[in-house]
Design a protein around this motif. Structure first.
Motif, PDB file in Angstrom:
ATOM      1  N   ILE A   1       0.909  -1.133  -0.206  1.00 19.92           N
ATOM      2  CA  ILE A   1       0.049   0.005  -0.168  1.00 19.92           C
ATOM      3  C   ILE A   1       0.889   1.244  -0.032  1.00 19.92           C
ATOM      4  N   ARG A   2       0.826   2.087  -0.921  1.00 22.08           N
ATOM      5  CA  ARG A   2       1.570   3.225  -1.223  1.00 22.08           C
ATOM      6  C   ARG A   2       0.250   4.449  -0.918  1.00 22.08           C
ATOM      7  N   GLU A   3       0.725   5.180   0.046  1.00 17.28           N
ATOM      8  CA  GLU A   3      -0.108   6.484   0.188  1.00 17.28           C
ATOM      9  C   GLU A   3       0.690   8.026  -0.124  1.00 17.28           C
ATOM     10  N   ARG A   4      -0.064   8.769  -0.801  1.00 17.00           N
ATOM     11  CA  ARG A   4       0.466  10.022  -1.072  1.00 17.00           C
ATOM     12  C   ARG A   4      -0.469  10.975  -0.960  1.00 17.00           C
ATOM     13  N   ALA A   5      -0.296  12.271  -0.672  1.00 19.50           N
ATOM     14  CA  ALA A   5      -1.231  13.532  -0.802  1.00 19.50           C
ATOM     15  C   ALA A   5      -0.562  14.578  -1.537  1.00 19.50           C
ATOM     16  N   VAL A   6      -1.162  15.102  -2.403  1.00 24.67           N
ATOM     17  CA  VAL A   6      -0.669  16.165  -3.291  1.00 24.67           C
ATOM     18  C   VAL A   6      -1.454  17.375  -3.135  1.00 24.67           C
ATOM     19  N   ALA A   7      -0.871  18.494  -3.573  1.00 27.04           N
ATOM     20  CA  ALA A   7      -1.554  19.598  -3.833  1.00 27.04           C
ATOM     21  C   ALA A   7      -1.003  20.543  -4.804  1.00 27.04           C
ATOM     22  N   PRO A   8      -1.426  21.913  -5.144  1.00 26.61           N
ATOM     23  CA  PRO A   8      -0.792  22.864  -5.827  1.00 26.61           C
ATOM     24  C   PRO A   8       0.359  23.478  -4.911  1.00 26.61           C
ATOM     25  N   PRO A   9       1.577  24.155  -5.506  1.00 22.98           N
ATOM     26  CA  PRO A   9       2.490  24.699  -4.635  1.00 22.98           C
ATOM     27  C   PRO A   9       2.116  25.538  -3.467  1.00 22.98           C
ATOM     28  N   ASP A  10       1.212  26.408  -3.768  1.00 21.19           N
ATOM     29  CA  ASP A  10       0.708  27.544  -2.708  1.00 21.19           C
ATOM     30  C   ASP A  10      -0.298  27.098  -1.932  1.00 21.19           C
ATOM     31  N   ALA A  11      -0.748  25.623  -1.857  1.00 16.51           N
ATOM     32  CA  ALA A  11      -1.788  25.431  -1.045  1.00 16.51           C
ATOM     33  C   ALA A  11      -1.144  24.926   0.532  1.00 16.51           C
ATOM     34  N   SER A  12      -2.371  25.133   1.354  1.00 13.25           N
ATOM     35  CA  SER A  12      -1.859  24.850   2.870  1.00 13.25           C
ATOM     36  C   SER A  12      -2.197  23.381   3.260  1.00 13.25           C
ATOM     37  N   HIS A  13      -2.892  22.736   2.461  1.00 17.42           N
ATOM     38  CA  HIS A  13      -3.176  21.583   2.684  1.00 17.42           C
ATOM     39  C   HIS A  13      -3.390  20.559   1.581  1.00 17.42           C
ATOM     40  N   PRO A  14      -3.577  19.237   1.653  1.00 15.21           N
ATOM     41  CA  PRO A  14      -3.822  18.378   0.566  1.00 15.21           C
ATOM     42  C   PRO A  14      -4.841  18.801  -0.292  1.00 15.21           C
ATOM     43  N   TRP A  15      -4.991  18.550  -1.535  1.00 20.51           N
ATOM     44  CA  TRP A  15      -6.144  18.731  -2.424  1.00 20.51           C
ATOM     45  C   TRP A  15      -6.528  17.407  -2.959  1.00 20.51           C
ATOM     46  N   GLN A  16      -5.770  16.395  -3.022  1.00 25.96           N
ATOM     47  CA  GLN A  16      -5.785  15.100  -3.393  1.00 25.96           C
ATOM     48  C   GLN A  16      -5.339  13.897  -2.401  1.00 25.96           C
ATOM     49  N   LEU A  17      -5.986  13.024  -2.351  1.00 26.11           N
ATOM     50  CA  LEU A  17      -5.300  11.764  -1.664  1.00 26.11           C
ATOM     51  C   LEU A  17      -5.347  10.490  -2.389  1.00 26.11           C
ATOM     52  N   ALA A  18      -4.202   9.977  -2.581  1.00 25.72           N
ATOM     53  CA  ALA A  18      -4.065   8.815  -3.543  1.00 25.72           C
ATOM     54  C   ALA A  18      -3.484   7.423  -2.901  1.00 25.72           C
ATOM     55  N   THR A  19      -4.085   6.421  -2.947  1.00 25.77           N
ATOM     56  CA  THR A  19      -3.728   5.419  -2.297  1.00 25.77           C
ATOM     57  C   THR A  19      -3.698   4.228  -3.477  1.00 25.77           C
ATOM     58  N   SER A  20      -2.335   3.673  -3.481  1.00 21.91           N
ATOM     59  CA  SER A  20      -2.155   2.635  -4.413  1.00 21.91           C
ATOM     60  C   SER A  20      -1.846   1.451  -3.783  1.00 21.91           C
ATOM     61  N   TYR A  21      -2.461   0.165  -4.426  1.00 16.43           N
ATOM     62  CA  TYR A  21      -2.108  -1.195  -4.127  1.00 16.43           C
ATOM     63  C   TYR A  21      -1.748  -1.827  -5.187  1.00 16.43           C
ATOM     64  N   LEU A  22      -0.457  -2.672  -4.823  1.00 13.28           N
ATOM     65  CA  LEU A  22       0.332  -3.535  -5.628  1.00 13.28           C
ATOM     66  C   LEU A  22       0.421  -4.749  -5.189  1.00 13.28           C
ATOM     67  N   PRO A  23       0.192  -6.038  -5.980  1.00 13.63           N
ATOM     68  CA  PRO A  23       0.455  -7.224  -5.596  1.00 13.63           C
ATOM     69  C   PRO A  23       1.837  -7.843  -4.924  1.00 13.63           C
ATOM     70  N   MET A  24       1.920  -8.352  -4.217  1.00 12.77           N
ATOM     71  CA  MET A  24       3.241  -8.784  -3.489  1.00 12.77           C
ATOM     72  C   MET A  24       4.019  -9.525  -4.378  1.00 12.77           C
ATOM     73  N   ALA A  25       3.318 -10.342  -5.135  1.00 14.83           N
ATOM     74  CA  ALA A  25       4.159 -11.165  -6.302  1.00 14.83           C
ATOM     75  C   ALA A  25       4.964 -10.196  -7.101  1.00 14.83           C
ATOM     76  N   LEU A  26       4.417  -8.994  -7.472  1.00 17.76           N
ATOM     77  CA  LEU A  26       5.138  -8.252  -8.319  1.00 17.76           C
ATOM     78  C   LEU A  26       6.101  -7.426  -7.466  1.00 17.76           C
ATOM     79  N   VAL A  27       5.897  -7.135  -6.433  1.00 23.58           N
ATOM     80  CA  VAL A  27       6.756  -6.504  -5.443  1.00 23.58           C
ATOM     81  C   VAL A  27       7.995  -7.141  -5.389  1.00 23.58           C
ATOM     82  N   ASP A  28       7.765  -8.665  -5.010  1.00 23.09           N
ATOM     83  CA  ASP A  28       8.881  -9.515  -4.823  1.00 23.09           C
ATOM     84  C   ASP A  28       9.876  -9.596  -6.016  1.00 23.09           C
ATOM     85  N   GLN A  29       9.162  -9.380  -7.174  1.00 26.11           N
ATOM     86  CA  GLN A  29      10.126  -9.326  -8.447  1.00 26.11           C
ATOM     87  C   GLN A  29      10.682  -8.112  -8.708  1.00 26.11           C
TER      88      GLN A  29
END
Length: 265
Positions: free
Chosen positions: A135-163
């Motif tokens: 599970i990879r978590e990331r929050a992003v926003a424009p350069p002048d923003a004071s807080h996140p505008w988008q939250l993104a969570t990625s899910y990757l299979p462990m079989a691929l991560v092992d490779q």
């Protein structure tokens, strides 16, 4: 009317007065509004009425709560919504979805951990329920923003991560995880997105600074190499700040122009 009846009906009037004070700039954006005891004195109402008025404005989206830090005025939405289209773009930092996001930055550190994906993401990823994924978590926003505008969570299979172990690293190199996946397979990733909406959960309300009454736009992106699903990404954003835009194409059989009936020739 009894005092109890007045408290039950009067909170909307108090909410309207608070809303007017916010519009007049009585309290600055980014700082907490006065506490309930000060509000009840200011508007000459019962504490319960003042509290209910504040909760009403939180659910409406004008205010947002940060727990013990207090209740804050939510910054006004931009004059126009920021649109996401049907193109993926890439720069030296990686891929971004939407023409507005070329200069967006991460807010706070991204995180990586092994855990369980929600049932819908696990099903899309093709892993059994209860099987760990990256599970990879990331929050992003424009350069002048004071807080996140988008939250993104990625899910990757462990079989691929092992490779491809770098997929679990804090820094995955130029182009990010998508470049590393394409390099591993020697083939391009294809993406498919589904757009939906739902009520914001507590974490999203706090991070995106939205009230409980505002929904989040949820974009679920499935990444494939050939027939293999290599990642499922769930991106959330406040529904009042974003829109999805795309061209509308004519069906060549039923809506073509010129029409085949001799009209419009």
């Amino acid at each position: 009317m009894t005092r109890e009846e007045s408290d039950r009906t009067g909170y909307r009037e108090v909410a309207a007065r608070i809303r007017a004070d916010v519009a007049a700039g009585v309290w600055p954006t980014g700082r907490p509004i006065p506490g309930i005891d000060r509000l009840k004195d200011r508007y000459d109402v019962a504490r319960q009425t003042a509290n209910r008025a504040v909760q009403h404005l939180v659910s409406e989206g004008l205010l947002y709560s940060e727990g013990r830090r207090g209740t804050f005025i939510r910054p006004a939405a931009p004059a126009r919504t920021l649109a996401r289209d049907h193109h993926v773009r890439r720069d030296a930092q990686g891929y971004f979805f939407g023409p507005h996001a070329s200069d967006w930055r991460g807010v706070g550190p991204a995180t990586q951990e092994v855990g369980l994906a929600p049932a819908d993401a696990a099903e899309l990823l093709g892993v059994p329920a209860g099987e760990p994924v990256l599970i990879r978590e990331r929050a992003v926003a424009p350069p002048d923003a004071s807080h996140p505008w988008q939250l993104a969570t990625s899910y990757l299979p462990m079989a691929l991560v092992d490779q491809v172990p770098v997929l679990g690293a804090a820094e995955t190199g130029p182009g990010g995880v998508y470049d590393r996946i394409e390099e591993h397979f020697g083939a391009a990733i294809a993406w498919e997105e589904t757009v939906g909406a739902r009520p914001a959960n507590d974490h999203e309300q706090q991070q995106l600074r939205i009230g409980a009454g505002l929904p989040v736009l949820v974009i679920t992106r499935v990444s494939r190499v050939g027939e293999q699903v290599v990642e499922v990404n769930c991106t959330r954003m406040s529904a009042d700040r974003f829109a999805v835009t795309y061209p509308v194409a004519r069906d060549e059989e039923t809506a073509r122009w010129p029409r085949g009936d001799g009209r419009g020739q």
